[in-house]
Each structure stands twice: as structure tokens, then as C-alpha cells.
Motif scaffolding. Structure first.
Motif, short mmCIF file in Angstrom:
data_model
loop_
_atom_site.label_atom_id
_atom_site.label_comp_id
_atom_site.label_asym_id
_atom_site.label_seq_id
_atom_site.Cartn_x
_atom_site.Cartn_y
_atom_site.Cartn_z
N GLY A 103 0.82 -1.21 0.00
CA GLY A 103 0.00 0.00 0.00
C GLY A 103 0.84 1.25 0.00
O GLY A 103 0.57 2.22 -0.74
N ALA A 104 1.91 1.27 0.81
CA ALA A 104 2.76 2.44 0.91
C ALA A 104 3.47 2.74 -0.40
O ALA A 104 3.64 3.90 -0.79
CB ALA A 104 3.79 2.25 2.03
N MET A 105 3.90 1.68 -1.10
CA MET A 105 4.61 1.88 -2.36
C MET A 105 3.75 2.57 -3.41
O MET A 105 4.26 3.19 -4.34
CB MET A 105 5.12 0.54 -2.89
CG MET A 105 6.26 -0.05 -2.08
SD MET A 105 7.01 -1.52 -2.84
CE MET A 105 5.62 -2.66 -2.93
N VAL A 106 2.43 2.47 -3.25
CA VAL A 106 1.52 3.11 -4.19
C VAL A 106 1.00 4.43 -3.64
O VAL A 106 1.04 5.47 -4.31
CB VAL A 106 0.34 2.17 -4.51
CG1 VAL A 106 -0.71 2.89 -5.35
CG2 VAL A 106 0.83 0.92 -5.23
N ILE A 107 0.53 4.42 -2.40
CA ILE A 107 -0.17 5.58 -1.85
C ILE A 107 0.77 6.74 -1.56
O ILE A 107 0.44 7.90 -1.84
CB ILE A 107 -0.94 5.18 -0.57
CG1 ILE A 107 -2.08 4.23 -0.94
CG2 ILE A 107 -1.49 6.40 0.15
CD1 ILE A 107 -2.80 3.64 0.24
N VAL A 108 1.96 6.47 -1.02
CA VAL A 108 2.86 7.57 -0.66
C VAL A 108 3.31 8.35 -1.90
O VAL A 108 3.15 9.58 -1.95
CB VAL A 108 4.06 7.05 0.15
CG1 VAL A 108 5.07 8.16 0.39
CG2 VAL A 108 3.59 6.48 1.49
N PRO A 109 3.88 7.72 -2.93
CA PRO A 109 4.27 8.53 -4.10
C PRO A 109 3.07 9.10 -4.85
O PRO A 109 3.14 10.21 -5.37
CB PRO A 109 5.06 7.56 -4.96
CG PRO A 109 4.65 6.20 -4.52
CD PRO A 109 4.32 6.33 -3.07
N LEU A 110 1.96 8.37 -4.89
CA LEU A 110 0.79 8.88 -5.61
C LEU A 110 0.23 10.12 -4.92
O LEU A 110 -0.14 11.09 -5.59
CB LEU A 110 -0.28 7.80 -5.72
CG LEU A 110 -1.56 8.21 -6.46
CD1 LEU A 110 -1.24 8.63 -7.88
CD2 LEU A 110 -2.57 7.06 -6.46
N SER A 111 0.16 10.11 -3.59
CA SER A 111 -0.34 11.28 -2.88
C SER A 111 0.59 12.48 -3.07
O SER A 111 0.13 13.63 -3.19
CB SER A 111 -0.52 10.97 -1.39
OG SER A 111 0.70 10.57 -0.80
N GLY A 112 1.91 12.23 -3.12
CA GLY A 112 2.83 13.31 -3.41
C GLY A 112 2.63 13.86 -4.81
O GLY A 112 2.71 15.08 -5.03
N TRP A 113 2.36 12.98 -5.75
CA TRP A 113 2.10 13.40 -7.14
C TRP A 113 0.82 14.22 -7.21
O TRP A 113 0.77 15.26 -7.90
CB TRP A 113 2.01 12.16 -8.00
CG TRP A 113 2.21 12.39 -9.48
CD1 TRP A 113 2.37 13.59 -10.12
CD2 TRP A 113 2.25 11.39 -10.50
NE1 TRP A 113 2.53 13.40 -11.46
CE2 TRP A 113 2.45 12.06 -11.73
CE3 TRP A 113 2.15 10.01 -10.49
CZ2 TRP A 113 2.53 11.38 -12.94
CZ3 TRP A 113 2.25 9.33 -11.70
CH2 TRP A 113 2.44 10.01 -12.91
N VAL A 114 -0.22 13.79 -6.52
CA VAL A 114 -1.48 14.54 -6.51
C VAL A 114 -1.27 15.91 -5.88
O VAL A 114 -1.80 16.92 -6.37
CB VAL A 114 -2.56 13.74 -5.76
CG1 VAL A 114 -3.80 14.61 -5.53
CG2 VAL A 114 -2.95 12.48 -6.54
N HIS A 115 -0.51 15.96 -4.78
CA HIS A 115 -0.22 17.25 -4.15
C HIS A 115 0.47 18.19 -5.13
O HIS A 115 0.13 19.38 -5.22
CB HIS A 115 0.66 17.03 -2.92
CG HIS A 115 1.21 18.29 -2.33
ND1 HIS A 115 0.43 19.21 -1.68
CD2 HIS A 115 2.48 18.80 -2.31
CE1 HIS A 115 1.17 20.24 -1.27
NE2 HIS A 115 2.42 20.01 -1.66
#
Length: 406
Positions: A103-115
Motif C-alpha cells: 500500500g505504501a509503495m503506491v499511496i505515498v508517491p501517488l499522494s505526493g504526485w497529486v499534491h
């Protein structure tokens, strides 16, 4: 070495994905911490900080894409099972860490990208694609939500990585089994171990991530509203009474930072306009505009732009533009002076004007040189912060008194 996984060993592609993902994630974490704590008092320091953030974002997106490929590959494989499935608590912790990491490998970079996509400004991604994302609007609310999820997700990611490493070292140094060796780049054969399906660890991991996203949404929804920007001062009274009232308008600006455009606007400003359709002594009238500098919004660099090295909003909260309205070859020109910070400079604003009865629509554009007003003197390189600042002005006004000159 076989490409695919078996119940006895991990294949070469799984091992490649594992170590490549680890390298990218650890690199992104290190770059992010360096960038967050980097100074930015000088132009060189600011450029270095922005470069670190840009590399951090780019590596993070590469980690996200690699993780997606890794997960898609993993779900298609028959992987080796745990060497000690009888240790139920340890098995549960191992599977939980496994799913939390996925989950972290997807959610952490994706949330940074969305930000990044939801805000405007600092540190572009170092490739042409990805500066914006489909279905992600430029929104402070979306940006705050993504930022909160990114931070909380990072804490989960960092903790899970530490637990993962500690578990691997335990197996290697204490249990002295083949758990770690099965992921190393070697051709050794290991005993086959049948995988067992456990539904509770992925459900628990999903609950953790759902809780983080829900908490981020709630903290964004219930965050106190930002204080209202200071209202612009009352307009100065001119020699002749204003005969047009501004009903709506936009005072937008665009700057270039590290090669990328950053756009914003002043939310509070006031214009007193005297305009006659028939010129008298070559003049159509006069305009006096006051702008509340603290009302600027400029994406993620708003605070920096309002700081003492730039617009110095606290010390100089008001900009004043006074000008005569003169005819031009195309449309009109407002020729006068702009007082901003401690400087006063001559300024020409060409604009077009359409009048329909008692309603007027105006559009204008000009480019200022920030150096004329001592803005960003600590950043002398145009590659870091462009010298030109483009202003786009539009407004709609209604006539408040008959035009005696018409």
C-alpha cells in the motif's frame, strides 16, 4: 536463473523489482528529507532546494510506476511460503508488513504526485509529463488532503521498512534460515514451501490505509478557515468624481520559476475610474487602483512571495497605480506610475475596452521587471526566478453617472 517465481525460489524478475523498488524508495526518502531541511536564504540555496525537491518528486514517481509493475507481477506468481508458518504471530506480522508495504509503495508517491498536480509553483518534475494529472484540479483542499496523506503514509512506510529490515536480519542472524537468502541474487536451491492464503493481514492493512485517507479528509474538512485577507484601502479621491464602478474583475500575475510558469492572483483590490468616451485635451480620464499585497495567492510559493525578500507584504501592504487614460493605436493606454515597496516606476498599461450601454468590459496585459522594485534581489539568476512578471487584468464596470463629455 528462472524468470518466474516458484514455491522454492523467487525468480530473477521479482528480485529485480524488489531491489530496484527499495533503491528508488530509499533514494526518494533521503532526497525528500534533504530538500525539506535545505536552506533557501540565497538564490543558490533556493535553486539547490528546488532541485532536490524536483529530483525527489521524479524519483518518487519512478518508484510509484515500478511498484505498480512489481505488484502486477507479484499477483500473477506463485511465491514461496513462509519458512515458519507455525509461528502464527510472526506470520501475521510478516504478512501485515507485506501488505502495508504494498500500500505504501503506491499511496505515498501517488499522494505526493497529486499534491504536486493540485498546487501551483515550486520544483517541477524533471520530465515533460506529469506536471498535472487528469481529474486533479488546482485546489488548495485537494493539495492539503494529499499532503496529509503523503506525510502520514511516509510515517507508515518508514516504520514498515524498519520492521521489514529488522525481520530480515532476525531471520539471517538469529533464526539462520533461508528467508533473506531467497531474495539475494544467487542460484542456490531452497526447499519448496507452499504459500498459505491469509485474509486478515490484507484486511488490516486496508483498514490502516482507509483510516489514513479518512483522517486526511476529515482534517482538511474541519481545518479552520484561513483568516480573511486585509481589505484594500479606500480609493483616493481624484479631481473629478469617478463615473464608473467596478463590478467584477481579475488581477492575475504569472512568474517563471526554474523554467516553469507559476500563476496567481490578488484577491483584494479597488479601482476608481473616471472615463469619458470623448477625449478632452487628449485624455479620456483617469484611474487610481490600490492593491492589497497580502491578498496574493501564488500556489505553493505564496508565503515566499509575500516575504521580506520579495513583496514584503507586512512592511508594504499596498501597491498604488495612478494613470491617465489616453487613446492608443489600438484601444487605450493607462499611462502613469506604480508605487510598490519603496519604489515608484513609470508604467504603461495598454488595454482594450468594449462599452455596451452602461456596461464596460476591459482587458489588459503588461510585463513588469521585478528588479525595478527590488523584488527577489537575493536571486540574481533569471534561470531561478524570471525577471519578467506578467500581469493580466480584466474587469467589468458599470456607469454610475451620465457622461457629460459625450
Amino acid at each position: 536463473m528462472p524468470l518466474q517465481d516458484t514455491t522454492a525460489r523467487y525468480g530473477s524478475l521479482t528480485k529485480t523489482f524488489h531491489w530496484l523498488t527499495a533503491l528508488l524508495i530509499l533514494s526518494a526518502i533521503g532526497l525528500g528529507l534533504l530538500a525539506e531541511n535545505a536552506a533557501y536564504a540565497t538564490g543558490d540555496e533556493l535553486a539547490r532546494k528546488a532541485t532536490l525537491f524536483s529530483i525527489h518528486k521524479t524519483v518518487g514517481i519512478a518508484a510509484f510506476l515500478t511498484a505498480l509493475l512489481r505488484i502486477l507481477w507479484a499477483v500473477s506468481q506463485t511465491r514461496p511460503g513462509l519458512l515458519h508458518p507455525e509461528r502464527r504471530l510472526e506470520a501475521f506480522a510478516a504478512h501485515l508488513a507485506h501488505w502495508l508495504l504494498y500500500g505504501a509503495m503506491v499511496i505515498v508517491p501517488l499522494s505526493g504526485w497529486v499534491h504536486h498536480a493540485a498546487t501551483t509553483g515550486f520544483a517541477p518534475i524533471l520530465w515533460p509529463l506529469g506536471q498535472s494529472l487528469p481529474f486533479v484540479p488546482k485546489s488548495e483542499t485537494v493539495s492539503e488532503l494529499a499532503s496529509t496523506v503523503h506525510y502520514l503514509g511516509f510515517l507508515i512506510l518508514a516504520g514498515t521498512i524498519l520492521a521489514h529490515v529488522a525481520g530480515a536480519l532476525k531471520h539471517a542472524l538469529i533464526d539462520r534460515d533461508d528467508t533473506l537468502r531467497r531474495m539475494l541474487p544467487q542460484r542456490a536451491d531452497f526447499p519448496a514451501t507452499a504459500p498459505r492464503r491469509h485474509f486478515l493481514p490484507p484486511l488490516a492493512a486496508a483498514a490502516v490505509w482507509a483510516g489514513i485517507i479518512a483522517f486526511g479528509a476529515m482534517s482538511t474538512s474541519f481545518a479552520p478557515e484561513a483568516p480573511q485577507q486585509a481589505a484594500a484601502p479606500a480609493p483616493v479621491t481624484s479631481d473629478s468624481a469617478a463615473n464608473w464602478q467596478v463590478e467584477s474583475g481579475t488581477l492575475a500575475l504569472t512568474v517563471s520559476q526554474f523554467g516553469s510558469e507559476v500563476s496567481g492572483r490578488f484577491e483584494t483590490w479597488d479601482a476608481q475610474i473616471t472615463f469619458h468616451e470623448t477625449a478632452t485635451n487628449g485624455s479620456h480620464g483617469r484611474v487610481e487602483t490600490r492593491v492589497s499585497i497580502p491578498s496574493l495567492t501564488l500556489g505553493s510559493v505564496t508565503d515566499q512571495a509575500l516575504g521580506p525578500d520579495f513583496l514584503a507584504a507586512e512592511a508594504h501592504p499596498t501597491a498604488l497605480f495612478t494613470a491617465d487614460i489616453l487613446p492608443a493605436e489600438t484601444g487605450y493606454i493607462a499611462r502613469g506610475t506604480l508605487a510598490l515597496r519603496d519604489a515608484e516606476q513609470p508604467l504603461d498599461l495598454p488595454f482594450t475596452l468594449e462599452i455596451d450601454g452602461d456596461t464596460a468590459t476591459m482587458q489588459g496585459e503588461l510585463t513588469l521587471d521585478r528588479r525595478d522594485f527590488s523584488i527577489g534581489d537575493n536571486i540574481a539568476e533569471e534561470s531561478s526566478l524570471g525577471f519578467g512578471v506578467r500581469l493580466d487584468i480584466s474587469l467589468t464596470a458599470t456607469r454610475t453617472a451620465p457622461d457629460a463629455n459625450s
